[in-house]
Design a protein around this motif. Structure first.
Motif, PDB file in Angstrom:
ATOM      1  N   GLY A 156       0.796  -1.217   0.000  1.00 11.87           N
ATOM      2  CA  GLY A 156       0.000   0.000   0.000  1.00 11.87           C
ATOM      3  C   GLY A 156       0.827   1.264   0.000  1.00 11.87           C
ATOM      4  N   GLU A 157       2.126   1.148   0.308  1.00 12.36           N
ATOM      5  CA  GLU A 157       3.023   2.308   0.282  1.00 12.36           C
ATOM      6  C   GLU A 157       3.698   2.352  -1.084  1.00 12.36           C
ATOM      7  N   THR A 158       3.197   3.177  -1.957  1.00 10.83           N
ATOM      8  CA  THR A 158       3.746   3.240  -3.325  1.00 10.83           C
ATOM      9  C   THR A 158       3.970   4.685  -3.731  1.00 10.83           C
ATOM     10  N   GLU A 159       4.797   5.385  -2.973  1.00 12.21           N
ATOM     11  CA  GLU A 159       5.127   6.770  -3.297  1.00 12.21           C
ATOM     12  C   GLU A 159       5.874   6.825  -4.628  1.00 12.21           C
ATOM     13  N   VAL A 160       5.451   7.718  -5.491  1.00 15.98           N
ATOM     14  CA  VAL A 160       6.079   7.851  -6.802  1.00 15.98           C
ATOM     15  C   VAL A 160       7.555   8.240  -6.647  1.00 15.98           C
ATOM     16  N   GLY A 161       8.413   7.548  -7.392  1.00 19.46           N
ATOM     17  CA  GLY A 161       9.829   7.882  -7.392  1.00 19.46           C
ATOM     18  C   GLY A 161      10.685   7.069  -6.436  1.00 19.46           C
ATOM     19  N   TYR A 162      10.108   6.064  -5.796  1.00 20.13           N
ATOM     20  CA  TYR A 162      10.857   5.310  -4.789  1.00 20.13           C
ATOM     21  C   TYR A 162      11.054   3.847  -5.162  1.00 20.13           C
ATOM     22  N   SER A 163      10.954   3.508  -6.425  1.00 27.76           N
ATOM     23  CA  SER A 163      11.108   2.110  -6.824  1.00 27.76           C
ATOM     24  C   SER A 163      12.504   1.592  -6.501  1.00 27.76           C
ATOM     25  N   GLY A 164      13.551   2.387  -6.770  1.00 22.94           N
ATOM     26  CA  GLY A 164      14.919   1.955  -6.481  1.00 22.94           C
ATOM     27  C   GLY A 164      15.192   1.869  -5.000  1.00 22.94           C
ATOM     28  N   TYR A 165      14.852   2.908  -4.271  1.00 26.17           N
ATOM     29  CA  TYR A 165      15.072   2.958  -2.821  1.00 26.17           C
ATOM     30  C   TYR A 165      14.306   1.838  -2.116  1.00 26.17           C
ATOM     31  N   ALA A 166      13.009   1.757  -2.398  1.00 25.95           N
ATOM     32  CA  ALA A 166      12.180   0.755  -1.728  1.00 25.95           C
ATOM     33  C   ALA A 166      12.588  -0.662  -2.121  1.00 25.95           C
ATOM     34  N   GLY A 167      13.026  -0.839  -3.366  1.00 27.26           N
ATOM     35  CA  GLY A 167      13.475  -2.159  -3.786  1.00 27.26           C
ATOM     36  C   GLY A 167      14.639  -2.665  -2.951  1.00 27.26           C
ATOM     37  N   MET A 168      15.595  -1.780  -2.656  1.00 29.96           N
ATOM     38  CA  MET A 168      16.748  -2.183  -1.839  1.00 29.96           C
ATOM     39  C   MET A 168      16.338  -2.441  -0.396  1.00 29.96           C
TER      40      MET A 168
END
Length: 234
Positions: A156-168
């Protein structure tokens, strides 16, 4: 926090402890009676302030420089930790590792470069993973490993622009779950925590530069670190 020897002092290593969550963690750990090795990357003065806070309350701490993104420096860092343990605490082991060091900030997928992606990987996933491995020979049986993840990994936490950060950060959560199984025979506890938006110096002092963003973030009722205390953002 417990030591494997009743008459031996308890000591924790806290990375990224020159400010923010790392400083708060170091101070609270010291309040529990443990010694703390605080690490910093580019702000020795911040680490010195953390040590001063701990010593001002009767605790004991020592600061060491560490670049979490440079795994090649980890063997030398382990040797430094071992030397400090002997000279400051007269022990040869630590009882906890807190993997907090890192950086924040988003980057839109369309703008993500391989260099930026690799930096996320080096600092947020590879660094804490192999630092933990490097320090494992010093970690007491029954000790603890705690890695700071992020609320960005939660469903549910899907802030735009955080795919790289959140992936790690998500990779760190998964790796920690497997390490808990691998190190269970030694009684070592491995956990992660996922703090929400936190008022620190991260992101180039974004909270100081853009104070107008604070009310909207605080309205989400996450927990926010102010100084060395945990206070509700409610």
């Amino acid at each position: 926090m417990t030591s494997e020897q009743n008459n031996s002092p308890s000591v924790a290593v806290v990375t990224g402890a020159s400010a923010g969550i790392g400083r708060s963690a170091a101070v609270e750990i010291a309040r529990s009676g443990s010694g703390v090795i605080v690490t910093y990357h580019s702000r020795p003065e911040g680490a010195a302030e953390t040590v001063q806070l701990i010593e001002g309350e009767g605790g004991k701490a020592h600061a060491l420089r560490l670049d979490v993104g440079d795994t090649g420096s980890f063997p030398a860092f382990r040797d430094e930790v071992r030397a400090v343990l002997r000279s400051v605490w007269e022990t040869d082991h630590i009882d906890a590792v807190v993997n907090n060091g890192g950086f924040g900030g988003g980057r839109a997928f369309e703008d993500m470069s391989e260099e930026a992606f690799d930096e996320y990987f080096r600092v947020l996933l590879r660094g804490p993973y192999f630092l933990t491995q490097a320090l494992l020979p010093l970690l007491s049986d029954g000790g603890a490993i705690l890695s700071v993840s992020s609320s960005s990994v939660r469903p549910g936490e899907t802030e735009v622009g955080y795919s790289g950060y959140a992936g790690m950060k998500a990779g760190l959560v998964t790796a920690s779950r497997y390490l808990a199984r691998e190190l269970g025979d030694r009684g070592v506890r491995v956990n992660t925590i996922a703090p929400g938006p936190t008022r620190t110096r991260i992101g180039g002092d974004a909270f100081e530069m853009y104070p107008e963003i604070i009310p909207a973030i605080a309205a989400k009722r996450h927990w926010v670190v102010l100084g060395s205390r945990m206070t509700s953002a409610e």
